[in-house]
Design a protein around this motif. Structure first.
Motif, PDB file in Angstrom:
ATOM      1  N   GLU A   1       0.851  -1.195   0.000  1.00 54.91           N
ATOM      2  CA  GLU A   1       0.000   0.000   0.000  1.00 54.91           C
ATOM      3  C   GLU A   1       0.878   1.234   0.000  1.00 54.91           C
ATOM      4  N   ARG A   2       0.350   2.283  -0.588  1.00 52.56           N
ATOM      5  CA  ARG A   2       1.100   3.529  -0.644  1.00 52.56           C
ATOM      6  C   ARG A   2       1.499   4.005   0.760  1.00 52.56           C
ATOM      7  N   ASP A   3       0.596   3.837   1.728  1.00 50.48           N
ATOM      8  CA  ASP A   3       0.844   4.336   3.080  1.00 50.48           C
ATOM      9  C   ASP A   3       1.998   3.606   3.767  1.00 50.48           C
ATOM     10  N   ASP A   4       2.218   2.349   3.377  1.00 43.10           N
ATOM     11  CA  ASP A   4       3.321   1.603   3.998  1.00 43.10           C
ATOM     12  C   ASP A   4       4.648   1.907   3.311  1.00 43.10           C
ATOM     13  N   CYS A   5       4.572   2.573   2.170  1.00 44.18           N
ATOM     14  CA  CYS A   5       5.779   2.830   1.378  1.00 44.18           C
ATOM     15  C   CYS A   5       6.266   4.232   1.703  1.00 44.18           C
ATOM     16  N   LYS A   6       6.875   4.369   2.877  1.00 41.69           N
ATOM     17  CA  LYS A   6       7.316   5.698   3.291  1.00 41.69           C
ATOM     18  C   LYS A   6       8.785   5.660   3.675  1.00 41.69           C
ATOM     19  N   GLY A   7       9.473   6.736   3.414  1.00 41.35           N
ATOM     20  CA  GLY A   7      10.876   6.802   3.793  1.00 41.35           C
ATOM     21  C   GLY A   7      11.663   7.483   2.705  1.00 41.35           C
ATOM     22  N   GLN A   8      12.960   7.705   3.000  1.00 40.54           N
ATOM     23  CA  GLN A   8      13.787   8.458   2.056  1.00 40.54           C
ATOM     24  C   GLN A   8      14.119   7.688   0.813  1.00 40.54           C
ATOM     25  N   LYS A   9      14.274   6.377   0.939  1.00 45.03           N
ATOM     26  CA  LYS A   9      14.833   5.622  -0.173  1.00 45.03           C
ATOM     27  C   LYS A   9      13.816   4.751  -0.873  1.00 45.03           C
ATOM     28  N   VAL A  10      12.541   4.952  -0.580  1.00 47.11           N
ATOM     29  CA  VAL A  10      11.562   4.091  -1.242  1.00 47.11           C
ATOM     30  C   VAL A  10      10.682   4.889  -2.192  1.00 47.11           C
ATOM     31  N   TRP A  11      10.290   4.234  -3.252  1.00 43.68           N
ATOM     32  CA  TRP A  11       9.461   4.856  -4.293  1.00 43.68           C
ATOM     33  C   TRP A  11       8.232   4.002  -4.509  1.00 43.68           C
ATOM     34  N   TRP A  12       7.105   4.646  -4.546  1.00 44.59           N
ATOM     35  CA  TRP A  12       5.853   3.937  -4.776  1.00 44.59           C
ATOM     36  C   TRP A  12       5.519   3.999  -6.251  1.00 44.59           C
ATOM     37  N   ASN A  13       5.301   2.836  -6.846  1.00 48.09           N
ATOM     38  CA  ASN A  13       4.875   2.786  -8.249  1.00 48.09           C
ATOM     39  C   ASN A  13       3.368   2.533  -8.273  1.00 48.09           C
ATOM     40  N   ALA A  14       2.603   3.594  -8.541  1.00 48.83           N
ATOM     41  CA  ALA A  14       1.147   3.514  -8.466  1.00 48.83           C
ATOM     42  C   ALA A  14       0.580   2.620  -9.557  1.00 48.83           C
ATOM     43  N   GLU A  15       1.309   2.501 -10.659  1.00 52.48           N
ATOM     44  CA  GLU A  15       0.826   1.697 -11.774  1.00 52.48           C
ATOM     45  C   GLU A  15       0.861   0.208 -11.426  1.00 52.48           C
ATOM     46  N   LYS A  16       2.023  -0.218 -10.894  1.00 45.73           N
ATOM     47  CA  LYS A  16       2.163  -1.643 -10.564  1.00 45.73           C
ATOM     48  C   LYS A  16       1.799  -1.932  -9.117  1.00 45.73           C
ATOM     49  N   ARG A  17       1.517  -0.875  -8.344  1.00 44.13           N
ATOM     50  CA  ARG A  17       1.231  -0.985  -6.918  1.00 44.13           C
ATOM     51  C   ARG A  17       2.333  -1.761  -6.194  1.00 44.13           C
TER      52      ARG A  17
ATOM     53  N   CYS B   1       6.297  -1.204  -4.048  1.00 38.95           N
ATOM     54  CA  CYS B   1       7.159  -0.253  -3.360  1.00 38.95           C
ATOM     55  C   CYS B   1       8.604  -0.683  -3.581  1.00 38.95           C
ATOM     56  N   LEU B   2       9.412   0.206  -4.128  1.00 38.73           N
ATOM     57  CA  LEU B   2      10.787  -0.151  -4.470  1.00 38.73           C
ATOM     58  C   LEU B   2      11.780   0.656  -3.642  1.00 38.73           C
ATOM     59  N   GLU B   3      12.815  -0.049  -3.197  1.00 38.57           N
ATOM     60  CA  GLU B   3      13.857   0.631  -2.451  1.00 38.57           C
ATOM     61  C   GLU B   3      15.045   0.872  -3.382  1.00 38.57           C
ATOM     62  N   THR B   4      15.602   2.080  -3.327  1.00 31.04           N
ATOM     63  CA  THR B   4      16.691   2.407  -4.254  1.00 31.04           C
ATOM     64  C   THR B   4      17.637   3.423  -3.644  1.00 31.04           C
ATOM     65  N   GLU B   5      18.836   3.419  -4.167  1.00 29.57           N
ATOM     66  CA  GLU B   5      19.854   4.364  -3.693  1.00 29.57           C
ATOM     67  C   GLU B   5      19.962   5.565  -4.622  1.00 29.57           C
ATOM     68  N   ILE B   6      19.063   5.673  -5.565  1.00 28.59           N
ATOM     69  CA  ILE B   6      19.180   6.727  -6.575  1.00 28.59           C
ATOM     70  C   ILE B   6      19.058   8.117  -5.942  1.00 28.59           C
ATOM     71  N   ASN B   7      19.783   9.058  -6.487  1.00 31.65           N
ATOM     72  CA  ASN B   7      19.687  10.440  -6.002  1.00 31.65           C
ATOM     73  C   ASN B   7      20.121  11.395  -7.107  1.00 31.65           C
ATOM     74  N   VAL B   8      19.922  12.657  -6.873  1.00 28.87           N
ATOM     75  CA  VAL B   8      20.343  13.643  -7.866  1.00 28.87           C
ATOM     76  C   VAL B   8      21.336  14.622  -7.242  1.00 28.87           C
ATOM     77  N   THR B   9      22.154  15.237  -8.056  1.00 27.54           N
ATOM     78  CA  THR B   9      22.981  16.352  -7.604  1.00 27.54           C
ATOM     79  C   THR B   9      22.729  17.526  -8.552  1.00 27.54           C
ATOM     80  N   GLU B  10      23.017  18.704  -8.064  1.00 24.37           N
ATOM     81  CA  GLU B  10      22.759  19.895  -8.853  1.00 24.37           C
ATOM     82  C   GLU B  10      23.652  19.921 -10.101  1.00 24.37           C
ATOM     83  N   ALA B  11      23.030  20.142 -11.266  1.00 19.70           N
ATOM     84  CA  ALA B  11      23.836  20.354 -12.473  1.00 19.70           C
ATOM     85  C   ALA B  11      23.727  21.826 -12.823  1.00 19.70           C
ATOM     86  N   ARG B  12      24.310  22.646 -11.966  1.00 16.78           N
ATOM     87  CA  ARG B  12      24.346  24.078 -12.225  1.00 16.78           C
ATOM     88  C   ARG B  12      25.805  24.477 -12.196  1.00 16.78           C
TER      89      ARG B  12
END
Ligand code: NAG
Ligand code: NAG
Ligand code: NAG
Ligand code: NAG
Ligand code: NAG
Length: 691
Positions: A581-597, A599-610
Motif C-alpha cells: 500500500e502507498r501508506d506503507d511505502c514511506k521513507g527516504q529511499k523508497v518509491w511507490w509505483n502507483a501503476e504496478k502498486r 514499493c521499491l527501495e533504491t539508492e538513486i539520487n540527484v545532484t545539482e547540475a548548475r
C-alpha cells in the motif's frame, strides 16, 4: 521609405485648394469614412491573420562574453513571403527584390550556413522560415554545432591549457557552426505539411509574378520571437538584479538541471574505491524543443540504464561482496561546456560529491568509464590518454582485457584501442583536469571523427540513418541491429564490471535482453508514449511526443527526461519491499509505483547540475573557467502569422489621406483660434484663456 520615393505629392487629393467651408464638410465626411474603414479593417484583420501551427523558433542564448541565436523585434518581424526552392530564387532575393522587407521561406535542403549568412547580410531580409518537406530529398548531413564541440571547456579550459581538438581533423566534421553565431533576424522551423502548403499557396496566389509585386496586395509573414536578453550573461544577469528593475521581468537565466547518481552499494557504507560509469543526459539543437539527441545522447543513455539493471541484479543474486563500489552517473547540461560534469568535479574537489557525508575524493576513483555516441554499424573504440605511470595492476588495463575476453564469449565485436593525447569531447575531461593520472576511458562508435552526420541537430532523431532504429514491438527476433548491439554491449560491460569489482568472481551465465533494449530505445528515440514509461506510474496524459533533451534553464522544475529516467532507473534497479500500500511505502529511499502498486527501495539520487560559475561567490563570468551559459527570457508570443499585406498603392493612398487630414485639422484649429472672437463673440473669456 525606398518605396515612397517613386511617387510624388501630385497624386494627393487636391483638398488644400478647397474653400474654407467645404473643409468642414470634408472633415465630417472623412471622419465618417474612417469609422467605416476601421470597422471593415477589423473584419479583414480577423479574417486575414492566420496563425501557423507547429513552428519552432531559434532562441537566444548567451555565454559570459557573447550572444548566440536569434531574436525578433518586440512586435515581431514582418516581411513579404519569398519561397526559396533553388539558387535562382535565392539570388533573386539577394539581388533583384523590390520591396523593402521580406521573410524568406526556405526549404530545409537550402538551409545551410552560407545561405543563412547571405540572408543575414541582406538588408531586405527580415526573417527566415525553414520548411522541411517530405517531397524534398533528405539531407546528407547537418550539424549546427561547432566543429570542435565545447572547445573552450573541459581540458581546453583556460586553466589547463591543453589541446583537445585538431582543427584540421576536428571531432565533428559536419559541424557548420550555425549555433555558434548571433543572427540579426528571427528564424523559425516547421515540418508540418499543412503549414508548408498554406505558405506555398499564399505565395503562389499573391506574390507571383515577381515583376509586378509593387502593384498588388502581397502575402506576408510576421515572425515573433522577441528575446529580452542582450550582449552577454554578465550584462543580463546584472540587469536581472538591478534595483531599478522594478517589474518582475527576468532577462535571462542560467542553464542547468540535475545529474542522476545511482550507487551500486549504499554510499553510507564508505568504500575505499569507486568505478564511475557515466553517460550524458542532454543534447541540443538550433531550434527550440527539437533536441532529439538520438545518437548524441539516447543510445548511450539506454546502454547505461541496461548495464545498471544487469549489474544490480547480478550483485543481488550473488553472495560475493564487491571490493569496489560502482557509481552510475548521468551528467546533464554537457552540451553547454559540460555544466553537469564540471559541477560534479567541482563538488568533488570541495568534498561534497555526491553528498557532504561520505564524500568521494578524486583519489578514490579507481576507474572512469564513459559511454559516448554508441551505435551498431560503425565500429567501437576505447579512447584513452597514454598512461602516466605504468603499474602492473593498472585498473584500466585490467578492464580492457576483461572486456575483450567477455566480448569474445558473447560474440560481441572487440573494440579497438585508441591511445591519444587528445580525449574526445567527454565528461571525463573534467575529472582528468582534476587528476591527470586518473585511469579513464571513453567507449565511442567513432575513431578520430564523429560518424554522426546530424550531431546536435533536429535530424538526430529516430530516423537518423546513423542509428537506423526500427522498433520491433516484440514481434521480430533480434538481428544485426541497434537493439542487439545495445543489449550485448550492456551485458558485456556489466559482466566486466562484475569481474572487476569482485576480483575475478565468475558471473552467472546470462543472455542479452533484446526486448528490454528494444522497448527502452523506443521510449528514448521515438516516443515517450511507451510501455516502460507508462509502467513507471508517470502521468500517462503527459506521455505524448518524443523527448526533448535540451537542458533548459535551472530551477523551474526538473526536466521531463530527468524525471522519466529516474523513474525508469528505479523500476529497473530497485529492490522490491514487502509494502503493498502507498501508506506503507514511506521513507527516504523508497518509491511507490502507483501503476504496478509496488514499493521499491533504491539508492538513486540527484545532484545539482548548475555551473560553479553561478555558485562560486564573486566568480568573473568573463573568465571562461566554468560554463557561463544562460538562456534569454521571452514574452508570451512565439508565433508565426500569415496575412495579405495591402498593395503599395493602397498603403500610399492611406498615407496621403492621413496626411491631408492632419494638415486640414492643423489649419482648421489655427483658423478657429484666430477668428474665435468673431466666431464665438466672448472676448473676455478668450482674453482670460490667453493669460
Ligand atoms: C563565449 O563563446 C565565444 C565564441 O564561441 C568564445 O570566444 C568565448 O571565449 C566564450 N566566453 C566564455 C566566457 O566562455
Ligand atoms: C527555381 O525554382 C523556381 C520556382 O520557385 C522555378 O520557376 C525555376 O525554374 C527554378 N530554377 C531552376 C534553375 O531550377
Ligand atoms: C548578422 O547580421 C548582424 C547585423 O548586421 C551582424 O551583427 C551579425 O554578425 C551577422 N551574423 C553573422 C553570422 O554573420
Ligand atoms: C505494438 O504492438 C501492440 C500490440 O500488437 C499495438 O497495439 C501497438 O500499437 C504497437 N505499437 C507500435 C508503436 O507499433
Ligand atoms: C539525496 O541527496 C540529498 C542531498 O542532496 C540527501 O539529503 C538525501 O538523503 C539523499 N537521498 C538518498 C536516498 O540518499
Amino acid at each position: 521609405m525606398y518605396l515612397y520615393e517613386q511617387h510624388n505629392f501630385a497624386r494627393c487629393p487636391k483638398s488644400l485648394s478647397f474653400l474654407w467651408y467645404y473643409r468642414f464638410l470634408l472633415l465630417f465626411l472623412v471622419s465618417n469614412l474612417l469609422t467605416v474603414h476601421e470597422v471593415s479593417a477589423r473584419i479583414v484583420y480577423d479574417r486575414m491573420y492566420l496563425q501557423l501551427d507547429a513552428v519552432n523558433a531559434c532562441i537566444l542564448r548567451l555565454n559570459g562574453t557573447h550572444s548566440f541565436g536569434c531574436t525578433s523585434s518586440r512586435s515581431g518581424n514582418v516581411g513579404v513571403v519569398h519561397v526559396i526552392n533553388n539558387n535562382t530564387d535565392l539570388q533573386w532575393i539577394l539581388k533583384e527584390s523590390k520591396m523593402d522587407a521580406y521573410v524568406v521561406a526556405i526549404f530545409s535542403d537550402m538551409f545551410n550556413f552560407n545561405n543563412l549568412r547571405a540572408l543575414n547580410d541582406s538588408e531586405r531580409v527580415n526573417g527566415v522560415f525553414v520548411m522541411q518537406s517530405p517531397s524534398r530529398s533528405p539531407l546528407e548531413n547537418f550539424s549546427p554545432e561547432d566543429t570542435c564541440p565545447n572547445r573552450y571547456s573541459g581540458l581546453a579550459n583556460p586553466t589547463s591549457k591543453r589541446e583537445t581538438c585538431n582543427e584540421k581533423k576536428p571531432w565533428n566534421p559536419f559541424g557548420n557552426m550555425m549555433s555558434m553565431y548571433k543572427w540579426k533576424m528571427p528564424v523559425f522551423f516547421t515540418s508540418d505539411n499543412e503549414t508548408i502548403n498554406l505558405v506555398k499557396n499564399c505565395y503562389q496566389m499573391h506574390n507571383l509574378p515577381l515583376e509586378t509585386q509593387l502593384e498588388r496586395p502581397l502575402c506576408a509573414l510576421q515572425l515573433s520571437s522577441h528575446m529580452f536578453a542582450a550582449v552577454d550573461s554578465r550584462t543580463c544577469l546584472r540587469r536581472n538584479n538591478s534595483p531599478y528593475n522594478i517589474n518582475p521581468i527576468r532577462y535571462c537565466d542560467p542553464l542547468g538541471d540535475q545529474n542522476i547518481i545511482l550507487p551500486l552499494i549504499p554510499l553510507d557504507k564508505p568504500h575505499e574505491k569507486y568505478i564511475i560509469v557515466s553517460a550524458r543526459l542532454d543534447s541540443t539543437s538550433f531550434f527550440h524543443n527539437l533536441a532529439s539527441g538520438s545518437l548524441s545522447t539516447a543510445t548511450s543513455l539506454v546502454a547505461l540504464l541496461m548495464t545498471s539493471q544487469i549489474l544490480t541484479d547480478m550483485i543481488r543474486k550473488s553472495d560475493v561482496h564487491p571490493r569496489t563500489n560502482v557509481l552510475f552517473v548521468l551528467f546533464n547540461g554537457e552540451a553547454y561546456d559540460y555544466i553537469g560534469s564540471s559541477r560534479a568535479a567541482w563538488d568533488m574537489k570541495n568534498g561534497r560529491f555526491p553528498l557532504k557525508e561520505n564524500p568521494i575524493r578524486i583519489e578514490d576513483v579507481e576507474l572512469f568509464v564513459e559511454l559516448s555516441q554508441l551505435t551498431w554499424n560503425t565500429g567501437l573504440w576505447y579512447h584513452h590518454l597514454p598512461p602516466t605511470k605504468t603499474k602492473t595492476d593498472d585498473p584500466l588495463r585490467t578492464f580492457i582485457s576483461t572486456f575483450n575476453q567477455t566480448a569474445e564469449t558473447y560474440k560481441f565485436t572487440k573494440p579497438e584501442e585508441l591511445v591519444d593525447t587528445m580525449l574526445p569531447p567527454s565528461s571525463l575531461q573534467n575529472f582528468v583536469a582534476l587528476e591527470p593520472s586518473l585511469p579513464g576511458l571513453v567507449f565511442a562508435s567513432y575513431q578520430k571523427q564523429f560518424k554522426n552526420h546530424f550531431y546536435h541537430s533536429l535530424y538526430d532523431n529516430a530516423t537518423n540513418p546513423d542509428v537506423d532504429f526500427i522498433y520491433a514491438n516484440g514481434t521480430r527476433p533480434a538481428g544485426n541491429d541497434l537493439q542487439a548491439f545495445i543489449a550485448k554491449f550492456s551485458l558485456v560491460l556489466a559482466q566486466t564490471l562484475f569481474k572487476q569489482i569482485t576480483v575475478g568472481s565468475k558471473p552467472s551465465e546470462l543472455q542479452p535482453n533484446y526486448t528490454l533494449a528494444d522497448e527502452l530505445l523506443y521510449c528514448y528515440l521515438v516516443s515517450s508514449d511507451c510501455k516502460i514509461f507508462a509502467e513507471t506510474g508517470y502521468n500517462k496524459l503527459a506521455l505524448k511526443s518524443s523527448l526533448d533533451y535540451y537542458v533548459s534553464v535551472f530551477g523551474l522544475q526538473q526536466n521531463r527526461v530527468t524525471t522519466l529516467t529516474i523513474l525508469a532507473m528505479v523500476d529497473l534497479t530497485g529492490t522490491r519491499t514487502n509494502a503493498t500500500e502507498r501508506d506503507d511505502c514511506k521513507g527516504q529511499k523508497v518509491w511507490w509505483n502507483a501503476e504496478k502498486r509496488i514499493c521499491l527501495e533504491t539508492e538513486i539520487n540527484v545532484t545539482e547540475a548548475r555551473s560553479p560559475a553561478f555558485v562560486e561567490p564573486g566568480y568573473d563570468l568573463a573568465s571562461g573557467v566554468y560554463s557561463s551559459w544562460t538562456e534569454s527570457s521571452w514574452g508570451q508570443e512565439m508565433e508565426v502569422r500569415m496575412f495579405v499585406k495591402p498593395s503599395a498603392g493602397y498603403e500610399w493612398l492611406v498615407f496621403c489621406i492621413g496626411n491631408s487630414i492632419m494638415l486640414l485639422s492643423l489649419t482648421t484649429v489655427f483658423w478657429i483660434k484666430r477668428n474665435a472672437p468673431e466666431l464665438f463673440n466672448y472676448p473676455q473669456l478668450i482674453a482670460a484663456a490667453n493669460i
